[in-house]
Design an enzyme around this catalytic site. Structure first.
Site, PDB file in Angstrom:
ATOM      1  CG  ASP A  28      -3.994   9.658  -2.103  1.00 10.00           C
ATOM      2  OD1 ASP A  28      -4.967   9.259  -2.749  1.00 10.00           O
ATOM      3  OD2 ASP A  28      -2.864   9.844  -2.601  1.00 10.00           O
ATOM      4  CD  GLU A  50      -6.839   5.508  -2.680  1.00 12.39           C
ATOM      5  OE1 GLU A  50      -7.042   5.094  -3.832  1.00 12.39           O
ATOM      6  OE2 GLU A  50      -5.788   6.061  -2.340  1.00 12.39           O
TER       7      GLU A  50
END
Length: 643
Positions: A309, A352
C-alpha cells in the site's frame, strides 16, 4: 529451535537490519529449558529506562517481572518458568523522563478482540497444512503468461450474519470460496488483516503487524481459510502497509517514549492526511521488523503475494511542496523484494504506486525497485474519466482511451477497479456511468469487457461483479438483495462469462507484458467513439479481434479490418439478451473478405452493439481441411470455444 537467550548473531543482524526472521527472537515464545517449559519475552525499546512484563498471570503487577537488557542497544528479555500460552500481557515501559507506558507487543502473534488491546501468548506453530499440491503447482508456472484476475474484498463487509456479526475465518471458507470459484477469479486480495483498533480504518492503520486480527478468529483459523482457498485453486494476496501505522497509545507510536519505529524528525514522521506516523525506513531495526513481517506471513500463513500500500508515500518525503525522493525507502523496497523473492520466487509483489517512478517492476540488479507488478493507476483514472464523460462528448477526450497503450509495457501492470474508486462519495462503478438505468448497465458491461481485453492483469472490488449500485458501505454487507433484480443478475452472468472467456483464450493473457500481444486495428475513429484492436497469443495466428463502441448507436454492416482470412465467430457480445442487453449480436460466423481495410489485408462486416463490446475469434469454416489433410468440424456456439 528457539533458545532461552538471544544469540550474538541474532542481535547483530537485527541491529544491522538483516535479521529477516526477527519474529523468532522477539515476542513471546513458549520454550523448553533444562526439561522445563517456560515462556521467553523479548522486546526492542532502545530509549527505555526500565521494562516490566505485566499480564493476566501476575494480576498486571510488574513487580519482580523486570526485563533484563541483553545489550546496550535496547534489546530486553525475560524468561518465565511457566507455560503462559493463552495469557494476556503487555510491556510496562518507564521512559527516560520517568513516564510509564503500557504497550502491546509489536511481535505478538495474537491480540485481544477490540476494544481491548492486550497481546496474547500464542503458539503460532502446529497447523497441519494440506496445500502442498497448490504450492508445487504455482512454482511450476510463470504468472506473467497465466491468467490473473483478482477479487478484492474487505473481510468484514463482504457478507454478514443476520444479527450483523462477522463471519469467522472458518465460516468464510464455506461462504466465500464457492462464490469465488463459481465466478472464476484466480485470486482473492484481502484488505489488511493485521490487528487494528478501528474498524473503519479497514486495517490500513495497524498496531499488531504479526497478529491476524482477532475479529474473525484465531491465527490458526486464518490458516485454515487460506489452506481451503489453496485446495480450491485460489491464490491469496494480502494488502500490506509497511509505510505508516496508527498512533493509538498501546501501539508502535513513540513505543518507549521517543521515536522508535517512526522518523525522529516530525516533518518526516507525521502523516497529516491519514493521522498516522511514517515508519523510519532508514533505521536498520525497523527494516528487520518489516521485512521479517513479510516473511512471517509467507512462512506461517502461506500467502501468495502482497499488495504493498501507498508506495508513493514512501518513495517521496511527506509534507513538502516539492517532490523529494526518499533514498531510505528505495533501499528498503529493493531489499524487501530481493528477500521475499529469494524465499519464494513465485510470490506476487504488487506496488500500489500512483506516480511515474521509473522501473518499479524492474529487477533490483538492473536498478529497479524489484516488484513484479504495479497497479496501473493512470489507466484506471483515464478510463473512468472517459466513461463518466457524457457519450456525446467522449470524442473530445479520445486520448483517455488511447494514451495507456503508449506506456502499457513500461511496467508489468495490473488494471485495478479497487475499493478506492467506490468509497466516500465516489459512487459505485455502475453509478458512475451516465445515462438511463439500462444504459448504465450497458456501459458497465462495456467497461468490464475493455478491462478484460486491455493488456495487463485484472482486479475488481467486491460487489462490482453484480453491479452494486451504492458505493461501498464498509459497516454493512454488500447489497445481496440486488440479485432479486434482473439487470443485476444478468450483470453477474456476464461477469462469469467474461472470466470463462478470459481463461479459455490465451491471447487475453499470454502476452500481457509484451507489445507483440496487442495491435490497433482502428484507433482514430474519435467521431463514432469506436475502437478496434487485436490481442495475440504466443502461437502464430492465435488471436482475437475486439471491437468497442462507446456510444448508444448501433451499426449494422460495419466494416472492420482483420489480419487473417477466416470466418470470425463472436465469443462474447455484451449486448446479448442474457446479459441484459438489447440483442444486437452477431449470431453466425462472419466470413472475411479479401479486400484490405484499416491497414489489414482483409475485412469483415458486422453488427456493432450500442455501448457494447464484441470479441471475435477466427475459426476455420465447416469442412475446411487442416494442414494434415484431415477434415475439422467446428461447432459455432455463441459463448463456447470452438472444439
Amino acid at each position: 529451535m528457539i533458545s532461552v537467550s538471544p544469540t550474538d548473531l541474532e542481535i547483530y543482524l537485527f541491529h544491522e537490519g538483516s535479521l529477516y526472521k526477527s519474529y523468532e527472537l522477539f515476542g513471546a515464545h513458549v520454550i523448553k529449558k533444562n526439561g522445563m517449559v517456560g515462556t521467553r519475552f523479548c522486546v526492542w525499546a532502545p530509549h527505555a529506562r526500565e521494562v516490566r512484563l505485566v499480564g493476566s498471570f501476575n494480576e498486571w503487577n510488574g513487580t519482580n517481572f523486570n526485563l533484563m537488557k541483553a545489550n546496550d542497544q535496547g534489546v530486553w528479555m525475560i524468561f518465565i518458568p511457566e507455560n503462559l500460552e493463552g495469557h494476556l500481557y503487555k510491556y510496562e515501559i518507564k521512559t527516560s523522563d520517568g513516564n510509564v507506558l503500557l504497550k502491546s507487543d509489536p511481535y505478538a502473534f495474537y491480540s485481544e478482540l477490540r476494544p481491548h488491546t492486550a497481546s496474547i501468548v500464542y503458539n503460532i506453530k502446529g497447523y497441519q497444512w494440506n496445500d502442498q499440491a497448490w504450492r508445487r503447482k504455482k512454482r511450476q508456472k510463470r504468472i506473467y503468461d497465466q491468467p490473473l484476475f483478482i477479487y478484492e474484498l474487505h473481510f468484514g463487509s463482504w457478507k454478514k450474519k443476520e444479527d450483523g456479526s462477522f463471519y469467522t475465518y472458518q465460516e468464510m471458507a464455506d461462504e466465500l470460496i464457492p462464490y469465488v470459484l463459481e465466478h472464476g477469479f484466480t485470486h482473492i486480495e484481502l484488505l489488511p488483516l493485521v490487528e487494528h483498533p478501528l474498524d473503519r480504518s479497514w486495517g490500513y492503520q495497524g498496531t499488531g503487524y504479526y497478529s491476524a486480527t482477532s475479529r474473525y478468529g484465531t491465527p490458526h483459523d486464518l490458516m485454515h481459510f487460506i489452506d481451503r482457498c489453496h485446495q480450491a485453486g485460489i491464490g491469496v494476496i494480502l494488502d500490506w502497509v509497511p509505510g505508516h501505522f496508527c498512533k493509538d497509545a498501546h501501539g508502535l507510536y513513540m513505543f518507549d517514549g521517543a521515536p522508535t519505529y517512526e522518523y525522529a524528525n516530525m516533518q518526516d514522521r507525521e502523516n497529516y492526511v491519514w493521522g498516522t506516523a511514517n515508519f523510519d525506513l532508514g533505521r536498520p531495526e525497523v527494516r528487520s521488523f518489516l521485512i521479517s513481517n513479510a516473511l512471517f506471513w509467507m512462512e506461517y500463513f502461506h500467502v501468495d503475494g502482497f499488495r504493498v500500500d501507498a508506495v508513493a508515500n514512501m518513495l517521496y518525503w511527506p509534507n513538502s511542496d516539492v517532490l523529494h525522493k526518499n533514498p531510505y525507502a528505495v533501499q528498503f523496497l529493493q531489499k524487501l523484494n530481493e528477500t521475499v523473492f529469494a524465499y519464494d520466487p513465485s510470490i506476487l509483489m504488487i506496488a500500489e504506486d500512483s506516480t511515474d517512478w521509473p522501473r518499479v517492476t524492474a529487477p533490483t540488479y538492473d536498478g529497479g525497485l524489484g516488484f513484479n507488478y504495479k497497479w496501473n493507476m493512470g489507466w484506471m483514472n483515464d478510463i473512468l474519466t472517459y466513461m463518466e464523460t457524457p457519450p456525446e462528448h467522449r470524442k473530445y477526450v479520445h486520448n483517455k482511451v488511447t494514451f495507456s497503450l503508449l506506456y502499457a509495457y513500461s511496467e508489468n501492470f495490473i488494471l485495478p477497479f479497487s475499493h478506492d474508486e467506490v468509497v466516500h462519495g465516489k459512487k459505485s462503478l455502475l453509478n458512475k456511468m451516465p445515462g438511463t438505468y439500462e444504459e448504465k448497465f450497458a456501459q458497465l458491461r462495456l467497461l468490464y469487457g475493455y478491462l478484460l481485453t486491455h493488456p495487463g492483469k485484472k482486479l475488481l472490488f467486491m460487489g462490482g461483479e453484480f453491479g452494486q449500485f451504492d458505493e461501498w458501505k464498509d459497516l454493512e454487507q454488500l447489497d445481496w438483495v440486488l440479485f432479486n433484480f434482473d439487470l443485476h443478475r444478468n450483470m453477474n452472468i456476464y461477469v462469469k462469462q467474461l472470466l470463462k472467456c478470459y481463461k479459455r483464450h490465451k491471447p487475453l493473457y499470454e502476452l500481457d507484458h509484451s507489445p507483440d500481444g496487442f495491435e490497433w486495428i482502428d484507433v482514430h475513429n474519435a467521431e463514432q467513439c469506436i475502437f478496434s484492436f487485436v490481442r495475440r497469443g504466443k502461437k502464430e495466428n492465435d488471436l482475437l479481434v475486439i471491437v468497442c463502441n462507446f456510444t448508444n448507436k448501433v451499426y449494422h454492416d460495419y466494416k472492420v479490418g482483420v489480419p487473417l482470412f477466416a470466418a470470425y465467430r463472436e465469443i462474447i457480445n455484451s449486448d446479448a439478451v442474457e446479459f441484459g442487453g438489447w440483442g444486437n449480436i452477431n449470431a453466425k460466423p462472419i466470413a472475411a473478405v479479401k479486400e484490405p481495410f484499416h491497414g489489414k489485408p482483409y475485412h469483415i462486416r458486422m453488427t456493432i452493439p450500442p455501448f457494447g463490446i464484441s470479441i471475435l475469434r477466427p475459426v476455420k469454416k465447416r469442412g475446411e481441411r487442416n494442414i494434415d489433410g484431415k477434415e475439422k468440424v467446428h461447432r459455432h456456439v455463441i459463448g463456447r470455444r470452438a472444439r
